[in-house]
Write a protein that holds these residues in place. Structure first.
Motif, PDB file in Angstrom:
ATOM      1  N   ASP A 111      40.827  46.999  19.127  1.00  0.00           N
ATOM      2  CA  ASP A 111      41.612  47.551  20.232  1.00  0.00           C
ATOM      3  C   ASP A 111      41.340  46.718  21.480  1.00  0.00           C
ATOM      4  O   ASP A 111      40.267  46.827  22.080  1.00  0.00           O
ATOM      5  CB  ASP A 111      41.242  49.011  20.467  1.00  0.00           C
ATOM      6  CG  ASP A 111      41.997  49.611  21.651  1.00  0.00           C
ATOM      7  OD1 ASP A 111      42.900  48.941  22.196  1.00  0.00           O
ATOM      8  OD2 ASP A 111      41.693  50.762  22.030  1.00  0.00           O
ATOM      9  N   PRO A 112      42.280  45.872  21.901  1.00  0.00           N
ATOM     10  CA  PRO A 112      42.034  45.031  23.077  1.00  0.00           C
ATOM     11  C   PRO A 112      41.724  45.824  24.342  1.00  0.00           C
ATOM     12  O   PRO A 112      41.069  45.305  25.252  1.00  0.00           O
ATOM     13  CB  PRO A 112      43.358  44.255  23.234  1.00  0.00           C
ATOM     14  CG  PRO A 112      44.000  44.304  21.887  1.00  0.00           C
ATOM     15  CD  PRO A 112      43.597  45.617  21.293  1.00  0.00           C
ATOM     16  N   LEU A 113      42.193  47.070  24.409  1.00  0.00           N
ATOM     17  CA  LEU A 113      41.978  47.883  25.604  1.00  0.00           C
ATOM     18  C   LEU A 113      40.586  48.487  25.673  1.00  0.00           C
ATOM     19  O   LEU A 113      40.211  49.064  26.699  1.00  0.00           O
ATOM     20  CB  LEU A 113      43.031  48.997  25.672  1.00  0.00           C
ATOM     21  CG  LEU A 113      44.473  48.534  25.872  1.00  0.00           C
ATOM     22  CD1 LEU A 113      45.444  49.687  25.638  1.00  0.00           C
ATOM     23  CD2 LEU A 113      44.675  47.953  27.270  1.00  0.00           C
ATOM     24  N   SER A 114      39.823  48.371  24.608  1.00  0.00           N
ATOM     25  CA  SER A 114      38.491  48.984  24.575  1.00  0.00           C
ATOM     26  C   SER A 114      37.393  47.959  24.347  1.00  0.00           C
ATOM     27  O   SER A 114      36.394  48.234  23.684  1.00  0.00           O
ATOM     28  CB  SER A 114      38.444  50.065  23.479  1.00  0.00           C
ATOM     29  OG  SER A 114      39.306  51.132  23.795  1.00  0.00           O
ATOM     30  N   VAL A 115      37.567  46.778  24.899  1.00  0.00           N
ATOM     31  CA  VAL A 115      36.579  45.706  24.745  1.00  0.00           C
ATOM     32  C   VAL A 115      35.769  45.513  26.017  1.00  0.00           C
ATOM     33  O   VAL A 115      34.543  45.384  25.981  1.00  0.00           O
ATOM     34  CB  VAL A 115      37.269  44.386  24.341  1.00  0.00           C
ATOM     35  CG1 VAL A 115      36.272  43.233  24.333  1.00  0.00           C
ATOM     36  CG2 VAL A 115      37.945  44.526  22.979  1.00  0.00           C
ATOM     37  N   LEU A 116      36.429  45.493  27.160  1.00  0.00           N
ATOM     38  CA  LEU A 116      35.777  45.144  28.421  1.00  0.00           C
ATOM     39  C   LEU A 116      35.291  46.384  29.158  1.00  0.00           C
ATOM     40  O   LEU A 116      35.994  47.394  29.234  1.00  0.00           O
ATOM     41  CB  LEU A 116      36.747  44.365  29.311  1.00  0.00           C
ATOM     42  CG  LEU A 116      37.283  43.059  28.719  1.00  0.00           C
ATOM     43  CD1 LEU A 116      38.325  42.456  29.641  1.00  0.00           C
ATOM     44  CD2 LEU A 116      36.146  42.076  28.480  1.00  0.00           C
ATOM     45  N   SER A 117      34.098  46.296  29.713  1.00  0.00           N
ATOM     46  CA  SER A 117      33.562  47.384  30.524  1.00  0.00           C
ATOM     47  C   SER A 117      34.150  47.325  31.928  1.00  0.00           C
ATOM     48  O   SER A 117      34.681  46.292  32.364  1.00  0.00           O
ATOM     49  CB  SER A 117      32.037  47.286  30.611  1.00  0.00           C
ATOM     50  OG  SER A 117      31.664  46.160  31.392  1.00  0.00           O
ATOM     51  N   LEU A 118      34.021  48.416  32.662  1.00  0.00           N
ATOM     52  CA  LEU A 118      34.512  48.435  34.038  1.00  0.00           C
ATOM     53  C   LEU A 118      33.770  47.412  34.885  1.00  0.00           C
ATOM     54  O   LEU A 118      34.372  46.749  35.751  1.00  0.00           O
ATOM     55  CB  LEU A 118      34.365  49.844  34.622  1.00  0.00           C
ATOM     56  CG  LEU A 118      35.072  50.098  35.961  1.00  0.00           C
ATOM     57  CD1 LEU A 118      36.570  49.892  35.840  1.00  0.00           C
ATOM     58  CD2 LEU A 118      34.760  51.506  36.463  1.00  0.00           C
ATOM     59  N   ASP A 119      32.478  47.242  34.646  1.00  0.00           N
ATOM     60  CA  ASP A 119      31.711  46.242  35.391  1.00  0.00           C
ATOM     61  C   ASP A 119      32.256  44.835  35.141  1.00  0.00           C
ATOM     62  O   ASP A 119      32.353  44.016  36.066  1.00  0.00           O
ATOM     63  CB  ASP A 119      30.236  46.308  35.011  1.00  0.00           C
ATOM     64  CG  ASP A 119      29.533  47.534  35.585  1.00  0.00           C
ATOM     65  OD1 ASP A 119      30.088  48.133  36.531  1.00  0.00           O
ATOM     66  OD2 ASP A 119      28.449  47.880  35.077  1.00  0.00           O
ATOM     67  N   GLU A 120      32.587  44.551  33.909  1.00  0.00           N
ATOM     68  CA  GLU A 120      33.162  43.235  33.594  1.00  0.00           C
ATOM     69  C   GLU A 120      34.517  43.052  34.262  1.00  0.00           C
ATOM     70  O   GLU A 120      34.825  41.979  34.800  1.00  0.00           O
ATOM     71  CB  GLU A 120      33.285  43.079  32.075  1.00  0.00           C
ATOM     72  CG  GLU A 120      31.959  42.887  31.365  1.00  0.00           C
ATOM     73  CD  GLU A 120      32.091  42.956  29.862  1.00  0.00           C
ATOM     74  OE1 GLU A 120      31.498  42.102  29.181  1.00  0.00           O
ATOM     75  OE2 GLU A 120      32.789  43.864  29.350  1.00  0.00           O
ATOM     76  N   LEU A 121      35.332  44.080  34.236  1.00  0.00           N
ATOM     77  CA  LEU A 121      36.659  43.984  34.840  1.00  0.00           C
ATOM     78  C   LEU A 121      36.550  43.757  36.349  1.00  0.00           C
ATOM     79  O   LEU A 121      37.350  43.012  36.927  1.00  0.00           O
ATOM     80  CB  LEU A 121      37.466  45.257  34.553  1.00  0.00           C
ATOM     81  CG  LEU A 121      37.899  45.430  33.094  1.00  0.00           C
ATOM     82  CD1 LEU A 121      38.388  46.856  32.848  1.00  0.00           C
ATOM     83  CD2 LEU A 121      38.997  44.427  32.739  1.00  0.00           C
ATOM     84  N   ARG A 122      35.563  44.371  36.974  1.00  0.00           N
ATOM     85  CA  ARG A 122      35.415  44.224  38.422  1.00  0.00           C
ATOM     86  C   ARG A 122      34.950  42.821  38.826  1.00  0.00           C
ATOM     87  O   ARG A 122      35.004  42.469  40.000  1.00  0.00           O
ATOM     88  CB  ARG A 122      34.457  45.285  38.975  1.00  0.00           C
ATOM     89  CG  ARG A 122      35.039  46.697  38.937  1.00  0.00           C
ATOM     90  CD  ARG A 122      34.386  47.609  39.953  1.00  0.00           C
ATOM     91  NE  ARG A 122      34.897  48.973  39.860  1.00  0.00           N
ATOM     92  CZ  ARG A 122      36.049  49.393  40.383  1.00  0.00           C
ATOM     93  NH1 ARG A 122      36.809  48.520  41.031  1.00  0.00           N
ATOM     94  NH2 ARG A 122      36.441  50.638  40.268  1.00  0.00           N
ATOM     95  N   ARG A 123      34.550  42.022  37.877  1.00  0.00           N
ATOM     96  CA  ARG A 123      34.207  40.628  38.180  1.00  0.00           C
ATOM     97  C   ARG A 123      35.467  39.760  38.291  1.00  0.00           C
ATOM     98  O   ARG A 123      35.397  38.622  38.764  1.00  0.00           O
ATOM     99  CB  ARG A 123      33.292  40.070  37.091  1.00  0.00           C
ATOM    100  CG  ARG A 123      31.883  40.668  37.117  1.00  0.00           C
ATOM    101  CD  ARG A 123      31.106  40.312  35.871  1.00  0.00           C
ATOM    102  NE  ARG A 123      31.070  38.879  35.634  1.00  0.00           N
ATOM    103  CZ  ARG A 123      30.709  38.316  34.473  1.00  0.00           C
ATOM    104  NH1 ARG A 123      30.365  39.098  33.448  1.00  0.00           N
ATOM    105  NH2 ARG A 123      30.700  37.014  34.326  1.00  0.00           N
ATOM    106  N   ARG A 124      36.600  40.291  37.867  1.00  0.00           N
ATOM    107  CA  ARG A 124      37.842  39.532  37.959  1.00  0.00           C
ATOM    108  C   ARG A 124      38.249  39.357  39.427  1.00  0.00           C
ATOM    109  O   ARG A 124      37.989  40.222  40.259  1.00  0.00           O
ATOM    110  CB  ARG A 124      38.963  40.231  37.181  1.00  0.00           C
ATOM    111  CG  ARG A 124      38.730  40.217  35.678  1.00  0.00           C
ATOM    112  CD  ARG A 124      39.873  40.834  34.894  1.00  0.00           C
ATOM    113  NE  ARG A 124      39.719  40.557  33.467  1.00  0.00           N
ATOM    114  CZ  ARG A 124      40.578  40.940  32.527  1.00  0.00           C
ATOM    115  NH1 ARG A 124      41.662  41.631  32.868  1.00  0.00           N
ATOM    116  NH2 ARG A 124      40.357  40.635  31.268  1.00  0.00           N
ATOM    117  N   THR A 125      38.939  38.256  39.704  1.00  0.00           N
ATOM    118  CA  THR A 125      39.345  37.956  41.076  1.00  0.00           C
ATOM    119  C   THR A 125      40.854  38.037  41.265  1.00  0.00           C
ATOM    120  O   THR A 125      41.376  37.631  42.299  1.00  0.00           O
ATOM    121  CB  THR A 125      38.856  36.557  41.482  1.00  0.00           C
ATOM    122  OG1 THR A 125      39.389  35.578  40.582  1.00  0.00           O
ATOM    123  CG2 THR A 125      37.337  36.491  41.466  1.00  0.00           C
TER     124      THR A 125
END
Length: 393
Positions: free
Chosen positions: A16-30
């Motif tokens: 499931d691509p939607l359940s791979v990244l944590s919120l902390d990881e997503l917040r590193r996006r720019t």
């Protein structure tokens, strides 16, 4: 609230691509989704997906960078990949020779409108609709003629017919900018609806330009019908891209496709328009269309789960909100007029609940009292967002 790291797929378990990244990881996006608001806000507004890159896309980009293959785009590989994908998914094979590379879908729409209309001519749109439709058309010096959706959030053909009459008064050229699937409502137009559009447009001399950027994102129970595949659409155009389905908005590349009787018009598009597309973008989109089908299918399963989850959460936590599950896209259109939050409920949910949604009034007529929610996230984030929204009330 602390979110657990979503568990990646394991052998024997569906990916499931939607359940791979944590919120902390997503917040590193720019990207804009993660930088427009403070970190205490859950961003469910702009159309970006909370997913990792599909492996075939990441591999193609990595190989290109390793080779230093970062020059200008060339060839018809992207168009050939789209033709194969469309044939396999929708039973329609666009002619590669009737295809042109453009920087992205909206800039491609602008260039096509330049081919078939002039300054002051009319472009018909169906509000509530993707806000750049209004912005780009007006910036181009064309006038907007609205044909609002019906109460069922589908095309109202009587209203559309009247709009075509107004748009072509005095014998002026006109175009119809069709959003298919429709953003923000998630409506997927049927073949019968599109054939009626084509018949009416041809009768009035209106050129149809279909934005089909969300075409790969049609969920179970509906079927995408390419506009150019319907009877009577021979003088129409379509704009397509892998950007929404595979989250490639930052890798600029799209395709303009002409119906057989519009190919001469598309041939007049200046060659330099294609120079605005990114070579890495074309590589990424080509890889997505050729090799990203399995990843896309997994994403569609997750989005179908999320639209069902949202319906349950809204019924339980936000009973004053009316919501039709989208047939396509990863966007949900929430009718919040029963909550008494005014014309822009998204502003209230942001201020009181720290959830960022799309502002309904930005979508034009019919948008007041509504908000658009991005479903393309994990179930945990979606659940927390609705909890916060309920708390804001």
């Amino acid at each position: 609230m602390t979110f657990p790291r979503p568990r990646p797929s394991v052998p024997g378990e569906a990916f499931d691509p939607l359940s791979v990244l944590s919120l902390d990881e997503l917040r590193r996006r720019t990207s804009v989704k993660w930088r427009a608001y403070p970190e205490d806000v859950l961003p469910l507004w702009v159309a970006e997906l909370d997913v990792p890159l599909a492996e075939p896309v990441a591999r193609a980009l990595t190989e290109a960078v390793a080779l230093g293959d970062t020059g200008y785009p060339a060839g018809t590989g992207y168009a050939e990949a789209l033709a194969a994908f469309a044939a396999a998914r929708w039973g329609w094979r666009p002619a590669v020779e009737h295809t042109a590379l453009v920087p992205d879908v909206m800039l491609g729409i602008t260039e096509v409108l330049k081919l078939v209309t002039g300054p002051g001519d009319a472009v018909v749109v169906n509000p509530p609709v993707y806000p750049p439709f209004h912005a780009f058309v007006r910036h181009l010096g064309r006038r907007i003629v609205e044909a609002p959706l019906g109460a069922d959030l589908r095309l109202d053909h009587d209203v559309l017919e009247e709009a075509f009459v107004r748009a072509t008064e005095g014998g002026r050229p006109a175009a119809y900018l069709l959003c298919s699937p429709h953003n923000p409502t998630g409506t997927v137009h049927t073949r019968a609806e599109l054939e009626r559009v084509a018949e009416s447009a041809e009768a009035h001399g209106v050129r149809v330009v279909a934005d089909e950027i969300h075409a790969p994102l049609v969920l179970p129970g509906a079927e995408h019908v390419p506009y150019l595949s319907v009877r009577g659409a021979e003088r129409g155009f379509a704009l397509l891209s892998a950007s929404k389905a595979w989250n490639l908005a930052g890798l600029k590349a799209a395709l303009a496709v002409a119906g057989p009787e519009a190919a001469g018009d598309l041939a007049r598009m200046p060659e330099e328009v294609g120079h605005g597309a990114s070579h890495l973008g074309a590589i990424a989109h080509t890889a997505a269309l050729r090799y990203g089908g399995e990843w896309l299918d997994a994403l569609l399963v997750g989005l179908d789960r999320n639209r069902l989850l949202l319906g349950e959460l809204v019924d339980r936590r936000l009973p004053g909100v009316r919501h039709r599950a989208p047939q396509g896209t990863y966007l949900a259109w929430l009718d919040c007029r029963g909550l008494g939050l005014g014309d822009d409920p998204a502003a209230v949910f942001l201020e009181r609940g720290r959830v960022a949604l799309g502002s309904g009034p930005d979508f034009g007529t019919g948008g007041a009292g509504h908000a658009r929610l991005n479903l393309g996230t994990s179930p945990e984030v979606l659940t927390e967002a609705v909890r916060r929204m309920a708390g804001a009330l």
